[in-house]
Design a protein around this motif. Structure first.
Motif, short mmCIF file in Angstrom:
data_model
loop_
_atom_site.label_atom_id
_atom_site.label_comp_id
_atom_site.label_asym_id
_atom_site.label_seq_id
_atom_site.Cartn_x
_atom_site.Cartn_y
_atom_site.Cartn_z
N UNK A 141 0.83 -1.20 0.00
CA UNK A 141 0.00 0.00 0.00
C UNK A 141 0.87 1.25 0.00
N UNK A 142 2.05 1.17 0.58
CA UNK A 142 2.91 2.36 0.69
C UNK A 142 3.34 2.88 -0.68
N UNK A 143 3.51 2.02 -1.68
CA UNK A 143 3.90 2.47 -3.02
C UNK A 143 2.82 3.38 -3.60
N UNK A 144 1.59 3.02 -3.42
CA UNK A 144 0.48 3.83 -3.90
C UNK A 144 0.46 5.19 -3.20
N UNK A 145 0.63 5.17 -1.89
CA UNK A 145 0.61 6.43 -1.13
C UNK A 145 1.78 7.33 -1.51
N UNK A 146 2.96 6.76 -1.75
CA UNK A 146 4.10 7.57 -2.18
C UNK A 146 3.84 8.21 -3.54
N UNK A 147 3.21 7.45 -4.45
CA UNK A 147 2.88 7.99 -5.76
C UNK A 147 1.91 9.16 -5.63
N UNK A 148 0.85 8.97 -4.85
CA UNK A 148 -0.13 10.04 -4.69
C UNK A 148 0.47 11.27 -4.01
N UNK A 149 1.36 11.06 -3.05
CA UNK A 149 2.00 12.19 -2.37
C UNK A 149 2.90 12.96 -3.32
N UNK A 150 3.42 12.30 -4.34
CA UNK A 150 4.31 12.96 -5.30
C UNK A 150 3.58 13.77 -6.35
N UNK A 151 2.27 13.61 -6.45
CA UNK A 151 1.51 14.39 -7.44
C UNK A 151 1.34 15.82 -6.93
N UNK A 152 1.60 16.80 -7.77
CA UNK A 152 1.47 18.19 -7.31
C UNK A 152 -0.01 18.57 -7.14
N UNK A 153 -0.24 19.47 -6.18
CA UNK A 153 -1.58 20.02 -5.99
C UNK A 153 -1.87 20.94 -7.16
N UNK A 154 -3.11 21.09 -7.52
CA UNK A 154 -3.43 21.95 -8.65
C UNK A 154 -4.78 22.61 -8.49
N UNK A 155 -5.16 23.34 -9.50
CA UNK A 155 -6.43 24.06 -9.52
C UNK A 155 -7.29 23.51 -10.65
N UNK A 156 -8.58 23.64 -10.51
CA UNK A 156 -9.52 23.34 -11.57
C UNK A 156 -9.45 21.90 -12.05
N UNK A 157 -9.24 21.75 -13.39
CA UNK A 157 -9.24 20.43 -14.01
C UNK A 157 -8.13 19.54 -13.47
N UNK A 158 -6.97 20.12 -13.18
CA UNK A 158 -5.86 19.32 -12.62
C UNK A 158 -6.24 18.73 -11.27
N UNK A 159 -6.91 19.53 -10.42
CA UNK A 159 -7.35 19.06 -9.11
C UNK A 159 -8.36 17.92 -9.29
N UNK A 160 -9.31 18.09 -10.23
CA UNK A 160 -10.31 17.05 -10.49
C UNK A 160 -9.65 15.77 -10.99
N UNK A 161 -8.67 15.91 -11.86
CA UNK A 161 -7.95 14.74 -12.39
C UNK A 161 -7.20 14.03 -11.27
N UNK A 162 -6.55 14.80 -10.40
CA UNK A 162 -5.81 14.22 -9.27
C UNK A 162 -6.75 13.47 -8.34
N UNK A 163 -7.91 14.05 -8.02
CA UNK A 163 -8.88 13.42 -7.14
C UNK A 163 -9.44 12.13 -7.77
N UNK A 164 -9.71 12.18 -9.08
CA UNK A 164 -10.21 10.98 -9.77
C UNK A 164 -9.16 9.87 -9.77
N UNK A 165 -7.91 10.24 -10.00
CA UNK A 165 -6.82 9.25 -9.98
C UNK A 165 -6.67 8.66 -8.58
N UNK A 166 -6.73 9.50 -7.56
CA UNK A 166 -6.62 9.02 -6.18
C UNK A 166 -7.78 8.08 -5.84
N UNK A 167 -8.99 8.43 -6.26
CA UNK A 167 -10.15 7.59 -6.01
C UNK A 167 -10.00 6.24 -6.71
#
Length: 190
Positions: free
Chosen positions: A80-106
């Motif tokens: 599980x830690x590999x997944x969490x490290x990947x998600x932590x490495x994704x930059x925070x963003x605004x708008x569509x990037x934030x939505x894409x990041x949330x969808x990927x995390x989900x």
């Protein structure tokens, strides 16, 4: 009758391998069984060290004392830690990037975790020799390092997690085997 014998054999086997008590020793977990103590550890191979590792394993086995045993189990393990490290490495963003990041995390949290291969070893020593066994494992960890092998003792919590996963896997395989055997055209009760 055959299933009853298999059930009895499984019960005896579980009594032999499931510890009566799990405690934290000086360097890691100690599994207590009647007359025996088991010291669990993980053996990891450095990348590109496969050829050197063979000699390291020979040293490990040659160093065993009379009356001691070393068991090794290679199994796949959820990481599980590999997944969490990947998600932590994704930059925070605004708008569509934030939505894409949330969808990927989900998506990643809903998908099964990636699996890694782990080699777990247990040093089995007679009761009363666990201190000597702990010292031997610490010395082996240093002796194996030049061969690209890392020997790391498991804590009591890690050992409990490993035991739970291993015995669940073993029992489920046994149950599947028993079911296949009882449906081989013969009498399931006899």
């Amino acid at each position: 009758m055959r299933d009853r014998r298999r059930g009895e054999a499984l019960r005896r086997t579980v009594e032999l391998v499931v510890p009566r008590r799990l405690r934290e020793g000086e360097g890691g977990a100690i599994l207590e069984l009647p007359g025996r103590r088991r010291l669990p550890a993980e053996l990891q191979l450095a990348e590109g060290a496969a050829e050197r590792a063979r000699e390291g394993v020979r040293i490990l086995l040659a160093g065993l004392h009379p009356g001691w045993a070393l068991r090794a189990v290679a199994m796949t393990w959820p990481d599980v830690s590999a997944r969490e490290r990947f998600l932590a490495g994704l930059p925070e963003g605004q708008g569509a990037w934030r939505d894409l990041r949330e969808a990927l995390a989900l998506f990643l949290r809903a998908a099964p975790p990636p699996l890694v291969r782990r080699v777990l070893v247990e040093l089995d020593v007679p009761a009363g020799q666990e201190g000597e066994g702990e010292s031997w494992l610490a010395g082996m960890a240093a002796a194996l390092a030049p061969y690209g092998l890392r020997l790391r003792r498991l804590s009591a919590a890690e050992a409990e997690e490993w035991l739970r996963a291993f015995h669940q896997l073993s029992l489920s395989r046994w149950a599947r085997f028993a079911m296949e055997e009882s449906h081989d055209g013969g009498d399931p009760g006899g």
